[in-house]
Design an enzyme around this catalytic site. Structure first.
Site, short mmCIF file in Angstrom:
data_model
loop_
_atom_site.label_atom_id
_atom_site.label_comp_id
_atom_site.label_asym_id
_atom_site.label_seq_id
_atom_site.Cartn_x
_atom_site.Cartn_y
_atom_site.Cartn_z
N ASP A 102 67.83 -40.76 -18.98
CA ASP A 102 68.66 -41.93 -19.25
C ASP A 102 68.16 -43.10 -18.41
O ASP A 102 66.95 -43.35 -18.36
CB ASP A 102 70.13 -41.57 -18.98
CG ASP A 102 71.11 -42.63 -19.40
OD1 ASP A 102 71.25 -42.88 -20.60
OD2 ASP A 102 71.76 -43.21 -18.50
N TYR A 147 78.67 -50.14 -26.83
CA TYR A 147 79.25 -49.79 -25.53
C TYR A 147 78.59 -50.51 -24.36
O TYR A 147 79.26 -50.90 -23.39
CB TYR A 147 79.24 -48.27 -25.32
CG TYR A 147 77.92 -47.68 -24.90
CD1 TYR A 147 77.66 -47.39 -23.56
CD2 TYR A 147 76.92 -47.40 -25.83
CE1 TYR A 147 76.45 -46.85 -23.17
CE2 TYR A 147 75.72 -46.85 -25.45
CZ TYR A 147 75.48 -46.58 -24.13
OH TYR A 147 74.28 -46.05 -23.74
N TYR A 230 74.41 -50.92 -16.08
CA TYR A 230 74.91 -51.81 -17.12
C TYR A 230 74.91 -53.30 -16.76
O TYR A 230 74.91 -54.14 -17.66
CB TYR A 230 76.31 -51.37 -17.56
CG TYR A 230 76.29 -49.96 -18.10
CD1 TYR A 230 75.64 -49.68 -19.30
CD2 TYR A 230 76.83 -48.90 -17.38
CE1 TYR A 230 75.57 -48.38 -19.78
CE2 TYR A 230 76.77 -47.61 -17.86
CZ TYR A 230 76.14 -47.35 -19.06
OH TYR A 230 76.05 -46.07 -19.53
N HIS A 290 71.92 -36.37 -26.31
CA HIS A 290 71.50 -37.18 -25.17
C HIS A 290 71.48 -36.35 -23.88
O HIS A 290 70.84 -36.73 -22.91
CB HIS A 290 72.44 -38.38 -25.01
CG HIS A 290 71.92 -39.46 -24.12
ND1 HIS A 290 70.73 -40.12 -24.36
CD2 HIS A 290 72.42 -40.00 -22.97
CE1 HIS A 290 70.52 -41.03 -23.41
NE2 HIS A 290 71.53 -40.96 -22.56
#
Length: 311
Positions: A102, A147, A230, A290
Site C-alpha cells: 500500500d 475515499y 492521505y 488489497h
C-alpha cells in the site's frame, strides 16, 4: 508469533517500534500500509526467517507501538523515508531487501530512488511505482466521493471515524478495502456508511487479528495515519529522476480495488511501468484482495522468497 522479538530504537527524536526474527547476513525489511501495522507481515516474517533471512518489520512513526510525533499533522513521506534509513543505520545494515505494501510501497520506491546503494531488491504489494504525473490523472478520473478525497481534508474523516469505537472503524476499513470495487460514497454518505457494522469479517481475517489491530490503534489514534498517506505530498526527489534501478517484484491481487483504478491495469499490462522500473516483474494473484499477503500468505510467501533467492 512468540518467537518474534520486539524492541524500540531512538530515531530522529522518536522511539520507533521494531519487530525482528531470524538471523543471517541478508536482511528483509517489511513496511506496512494503512490501516496496517507491523503485524500485517506476521506470516511473511516467519516464512522469510525460516528461509534463512534476518527479517524486520517496523511501525512507522505515529502507527502501532511507535511514538506519535509532537505535531502529527506535519508528518511527511520524507519523514518516513528518513526514519527507515535511520533504522538501517542504527542496526548497522548496509543493504537490504525491502518489501512495502500500500502506501508503504511509496516509501520503498522513494528509498530506492534516493538511496539506491542501500537496496538489494524491492518487492511491493498492491501499489506499483506511480510517477507524479500519473497520480493526478488517476485521482481526477474519480468522483468527489472517492475515499482518498474524503480523507484528505482535515476533520471529515475524524468526524466519520468518531461515530464508532476504534475496533469497528478498523473492521469497516478492512472489509471495505477487501472489496473489488473502488470505495466511493454518495454525496449524502460518509465512507464508514458503506459498510454495515454487523457485516462479517473476511474469512481469512480472524477476530484475534482485528483485536491486535484495534489495540494498537487505540494507542496511536488516527492523527498520523490520516496525515500520511492521505494528507502528505510524495517526498520531493529534487533533481533525481523517477527511476528505480533495483530488481523489483510487484504482487497485485486480481480482485484488488486498486487494480480497478482507471488506467491502472493498462499501465501494468502494457509495460508502461517499466519506463520507471525497468527491472520490474508483475505477478497477479487472481483472487487476491488489497490484503493479499494476509489472504493468501503461503502463495505470497512463495513469490517473495523465490524473488529473494534470485537476487
Amino acid at each position: 508469533m512468540d518467537q518474534i522479538q520486539h524492541k524500540y530504537v531512538d530515531i530522529n527524536g522518536l522511539k520507533l517500534h521494531v519487530a525482528e526474527i531470524g538471523t543471517g547476513d541478508k536482511v528483509v525489511l517489511f513496511l506496512h500500509g494503512f490501516p496496517e501495522i507491523w503485524y500485517s507481515w506476521r506470516y511473511q516474517m516467519i516464512a522469510a526467517a525460516k528461509a534463512g533471512y534476518r527479517t524486520i518489520a517496523i511501525d512507522f512513526r505515529g502507527y502501532g507501538e511507535s511514538e506519535i510525533p509532537a505535531e502529527p499533522e506535519k508528518a511527511t513521506f520524507k519523514d518516513f523515508v528518513d526514519d527507515v534509513v535511520g533504522i538501517l543505520d542504527f542496526l548497522q545494515i548496509p543493504k537490504v531487501f525491502i518489501v512495502g505494501k500500500d502506501f508503504g510501497a511509496q516509501v520503498v520506491y522513494t528509498l530506492a530512488i534516493l538511496h539506491p546503494e542501500r537496496v538489494l531488491g524491492v518487492v511491493t504489494l498492491g501499489i506499483p511505482f506511480i510517477p507524479a504525473a500519473l497520480v493526478g490523472q488517476l485521482y481526477s478520473a474519480l468522483p468527489q466521493g472517492f475515499y482518498i478525497m474524503r480523507w484528505m481534508f482535515p476533520g471529515r474523516a475524524e468526524a466519520d471515524f468518531g461515530r464508532f469505537d476504534v475496533k469497528t472503524v478498523i473492521k469497516k476499513i478492512y472489509i471495505l478495502f477487501s472489496g473489488s470495487t473502488v470505495p466511493i460514497a454518495e454525496e449524502n454518505q460518509e465512507i464508514m456508511d458503506l459498510i454495515d457494522s454487523a457485516a462479517p469479517l473476511p474469512s481469512w481475517f480472524k477476530e484475534e487479528d482485528l483485536s491486535a489491530y484495534a489495540t494498537l490503534y487505540e494507542k496511536s489514534g488516527f492523527s498520523t495515519p490520516l496525515t500520511v498517506p492521505y494528507r502528505s505530498r510524495p517526498a520531493d526527489l529534487g533533481e533525481v529522476a523517477e527511476h528505480v534501478s533495483a530488481p523489483t517484484l510487484l504482487i497485485m491481487g486480481g480482485s484488488d480495488y486498486f487494480y480497478k483504478f482507471p488506467g491502472m491495469e493498462e499501465y501494468l499490462t502494457s509495460g508502461a511501468v517499466k519506463h520507471f522500473v525497468p527491472n520490474c516483474d508483475v505477478t497477479v494473484v487472481e483472487e487476491g484482495s488489497h490484503f493479499v499477503q494476509e489472504q493468501f500468505p503461503d502463495l505470497v510467501n512463495e513469490h517473495i522468497i523465490s524473488f529473494l533467492g534470485k537476487h
